[in-house]
Design an enzyme around this catalytic site. Structure first.
Site, short mmCIF file in Angstrom:
data_model
loop_
_atom_site.label_atom_id
_atom_site.label_comp_id
_atom_site.label_asym_id
_atom_site.label_seq_id
_atom_site.Cartn_x
_atom_site.Cartn_y
_atom_site.Cartn_z
N ILE A 344 -75.16 -5.43 -32.12
CA ILE A 344 -75.27 -6.65 -31.02
C ILE A 344 -73.81 -6.94 -30.70
O ILE A 344 -73.28 -7.17 -29.70
CB ILE A 344 -76.06 -7.42 -31.32
CG1 ILE A 344 -75.84 -8.36 -32.67
CG2 ILE A 344 -77.68 -7.00 -31.35
CD1 ILE A 344 -76.56 -9.61 -32.67
N CYS A 404 -84.26 0.72 -35.97
CA CYS A 404 -82.72 0.15 -36.13
C CYS A 404 -82.54 -0.89 -37.35
O CYS A 404 -83.07 -0.28 -38.35
CB CYS A 404 -82.12 -0.70 -34.83
SG CYS A 404 -82.97 -1.87 -34.13
N SER A 405 -82.07 -1.91 -37.26
CA SER A 405 -82.32 -2.88 -38.32
C SER A 405 -83.46 -3.56 -38.64
O SER A 405 -84.25 -3.39 -39.33
CB SER A 405 -81.08 -3.73 -38.49
OG SER A 405 -79.91 -2.99 -38.76
N TRP A 408 -85.89 -4.70 -33.18
CA TRP A 408 -86.06 -5.66 -31.69
C TRP A 408 -84.73 -5.46 -30.75
O TRP A 408 -84.97 -6.01 -29.63
CB TRP A 408 -86.31 -7.04 -31.99
CG TRP A 408 -85.46 -7.92 -32.93
CD1 TRP A 408 -84.12 -7.78 -32.85
CD2 TRP A 408 -85.76 -8.56 -34.02
NE1 TRP A 408 -83.50 -8.45 -33.93
CE2 TRP A 408 -84.49 -9.14 -34.75
CE3 TRP A 408 -87.11 -8.92 -34.60
CZ2 TRP A 408 -84.34 -10.17 -35.55
CZ3 TRP A 408 -87.03 -9.78 -35.56
CH2 TRP A 408 -85.76 -10.34 -36.18
#
Length: 641
Positions: A344, A404-405, A408
């Site tokens: 992000i 992903c991590s 979300w």
């Protein structure tokens, strides 16, 4: 020289509007064509052409009279002010601030400028200059917005003239930081359709053919006890037990266990989403998690389950240091593929760089290298490429797990785009609404953290344009497949405008549990209520339904374009991409056909009435053998299209 944005040509940097009206700042014509569903930069010269004899005072009195306030919207302050327009220079006018918007209109008949900005789109408000500042228009306010533009206003220096407007702006642009409700809780708009009913999980599961003998619906999360960021209704392998789910949740970040997002009707391959396993530096194992993933594989007899980790390999390894990680060799009958999509923070910085090169001015001389340096289209390419791999694997009959991590951000991008490629239902106007509600809203994309609704902390490291990037990817697909989507670009622009506006409850808060706590469904209006109240303006006239078609967009830099009508829409020197002549003509023909069909129906009805028959045939033998009936005369009015 025209310059290219991928395959998009910015030779559109021609001046639009009447030739006798020029921008005092850059010499360009006013942006007559600037239109937007919510936020408007308009240089329409109606004041100049329609009221040539109006005095400056009467103009000032009429400036704000035309503002149509929403139900529940209240005027807070209006004030004489100077807008420092980056295209037209200093423009005198009045600003109106309500509990929803900032509205400015120029009072000068020769330079007509209007701004209509939802306060929710404001990211930062700062004071410009001080009481002792020298220079014309050096004292005022700088306003940074989330929608790719900035605003600057100047005021008189005496008597703390900016104090009231600064405090009011700061208070109503960031209501949560001041103990005030978001505007979505204040508005009293009413619509015929309740948009909150557009997505009903059980109906969507049934549409996909669930539950079946391989997958079941569980309510283990009905009180958000298993995972507070997941929805209450989940689809899991039929053979899994509730206790299995609890043990798997303990080994997945944030308790976000692997659950079904979509199932292929024919080959029964599935898209499953989740978060990373909590492997850590010591390489922990969890037999329940390993067995659970094997149940997913067995559900359609996939030879090898494919796990798509959205992260770059190096990032996934680094996450082990904070207790995360990825699936290793201990997961038998599974293969792990990293998709190299950045986090992000990288995406946030990339969009900042893009804003720097497109607002207020586009640097034409080094456009290609400047655009390349932002890496924005490169990131869009990687997201699309990852989704294509997911869709292709599922289409060929192999089940996949995507994470992903925390599952979300990048996960939502990949699953929703893959589902858009695989399932034509999501390419309809209502189906797309369901897709967003399902994969983004109900599965806990952190809208509040990523957008910062009503929050003054503009430097929050959780802010990131992940959803904007997803909508950009959808736009790229609509450009490559212009007949495959029932909705048009206007819908995408409307969604992004209201992502920030706080007028609707759709994108508020981080997850379903938070929305339940704040009674979003009962106390706010859904964006889909607005959209579905005037669906016709969001429809693509070229749409051709094809239920079985899988879309595979070309994810190469040569085929991707910068979305000029979104990212550069505030610049009047960029001619807005108006409706194409072909699309306009097609709509005209459709309207003409409808008109002819209506006339034909009226004629046929009048022909079938007794009085009409008597009028046309007074005696049985008076009609000539060559005389045609009215219905025969007018059948040519049906225009075949």
């Amino acid at each position: 020289m025209p310059v290219s944005t991928g395959s998009c040509v910015l030779s559109d940097m021609v001046h639009s509007g009447a030739e006798n009206e020029k921008c005092s700042a850059c010499g360009s014509s006013p942006p007559w064509a600037m239109t937007s569903p919510v936020s408007v930069y308009s240089n329409s010269n109606t004041l100049d052409t329609h009221i040539p004899s109006a005095s400056r005072e009467s103009l000032k009195m009429e400036l704000l009279a035309e503002v149509s306030l929403l139900p529940g919207e209240e005027r807070i302050i209006d004030k004489d002010i100077i807008y420092i327009c980056p295209f037209s220079g200093a423009v005198k006018g009045k600003v109106l601030i309500t509990n929803y918007r900032l509205y400015f209109k120029s009072s000068e008949a020769d330079v007509a400028v209007m701004l209509d900005v939802p306060l929710g789109a404001i990211s930062r408000v700062e004071k410009m200059g001080g009481a002792s500042s020298r220079g014309e228009n050096s004292y005022g306010l700088d306003i940074m917005c989330k929608d790719m533009r900035n605003l600057r206003f100047a005021l008189k220096q005496e008597g703390h003239s900016r104090r009231d407007i600064f405090e009011i702006l700061f208070r109503y642009a960031f209501p949560l930081s001041h103990g005030l409700p978001l505007f979505a809780y204040v508005t009293q708009e009413k619509y015929e359709e309740n948009g909150w009913n557009i997505y009903k999980p059980i109906e969507e599961f049934r549409r996909q053919g669930l539950p079946n003998n391989k997958w079941r619906i569980t309510f283990i999360n009905k009180n958000y006890e298993l995972c507070d960021t997941y929805p209450t209704m989940l689809a899991v392998p039929f053979k899994s037990k509730e206790e299995d789910l609890r043990r798997v949740a303990a080994f997945r970040s944030r308790g976000r266990i692997p659950v079904l997002s979509w199932i292929h009707r024919e080959n029964q391959a599935v898209i499953v989403r989740c978060s990373q396993p909590l492997v850590g530096m010591s390489g922990k194992r969890n037999k329940d998690d390993e067995r659970y993933l094997d149940l997913i594989r067995e559900a359609n007899d996939t030879a090898k389950l494919t796990i798509y980790d959205a992260r770059p390999n190096v990032n996934a390894v680094a996450n082990k240091a904070t207790g995360g990680g990825y699936e290793g060799d201990e997961y038998q009958n599974a293969e792990l593929i990293f998709l190299d999509i950045q986090n992000i923070h990288v995406m946030r910085e990339s969009l900042k760089k893009l804003k720097d090169i497109v607002y207020p001015n586009v640097e034409e001389s080094h456009w290609l290298s400047s655009l390349e340096s932002t890496h924005w289209l490169e990131h869009v390419k990687l997201v699309l490429s990852g989704a294509i791999q997911v869709a292709d694997k599922v289409s060929s009959g192999n089940s996949v797990v995507v994470h992903c991590s925390d599952g979300w951000d990048r996960t939502a991008q990949l699953t929703s785009l893959a589902m858009l490629m695989l399932d034509s239902h999501y390419r309809t106007l209502r189906g797309f609404q369901v897709l967003i509600e399902k994969e983004w809203i109900s599965f806990g994309h952190k809208f509040a953290s990523r957008i910062g609704h009503g929050d003054k902390n503009h430097a929050d490291q959780d802010r990131s344009p992940i959803f904007v990037q997803f909508i950009d990817c959808v736009w790229q697909m609509t450009k490559q497949f212009p007949t495959a989507f029932e909705f048009n670009e206007r819908l995408l622009l409307t969604i992004l405008d209201h992502l920030y506006s706080c007028r609707f409850g759709t994108f508020l808060y981080n997850c379903e549990s938070a929305r339940d706590q704040h009674e979003v469904r009962s106390k706010t209006v859904s964006l889909w209520s607005l959209v579905n109240s005037k669906m016709e303006i969001y429809l693509n006239p070229f749409y051709t339904p094809e239920s079985g078609r899988v879309l595979y967009p070309v994810a190469s830099m040569r085929h991707l374009e910068l979305w000029v009508t979104y990212y550069i829409r505030w610049n009047p020197r960029i001619r807005q991409q108006q409706q194409s002549p072909v699309e306009q003509r097609y709509k005209e023909l459709l309207a003409l056909r409808d008109e002819y069909l209506k006339k034909l129906e009226e004629l046929q009805l009048s022909d079938s009435s007794p009085s009409s028959r008597l009028a046309n045939n007074p005696t049985p033998n008076t009609s000539s053998p060559t005389t045609s009936t009215p219905s025969q005369q007018y059948t040519h009015l049906q225009t075949p299209l």
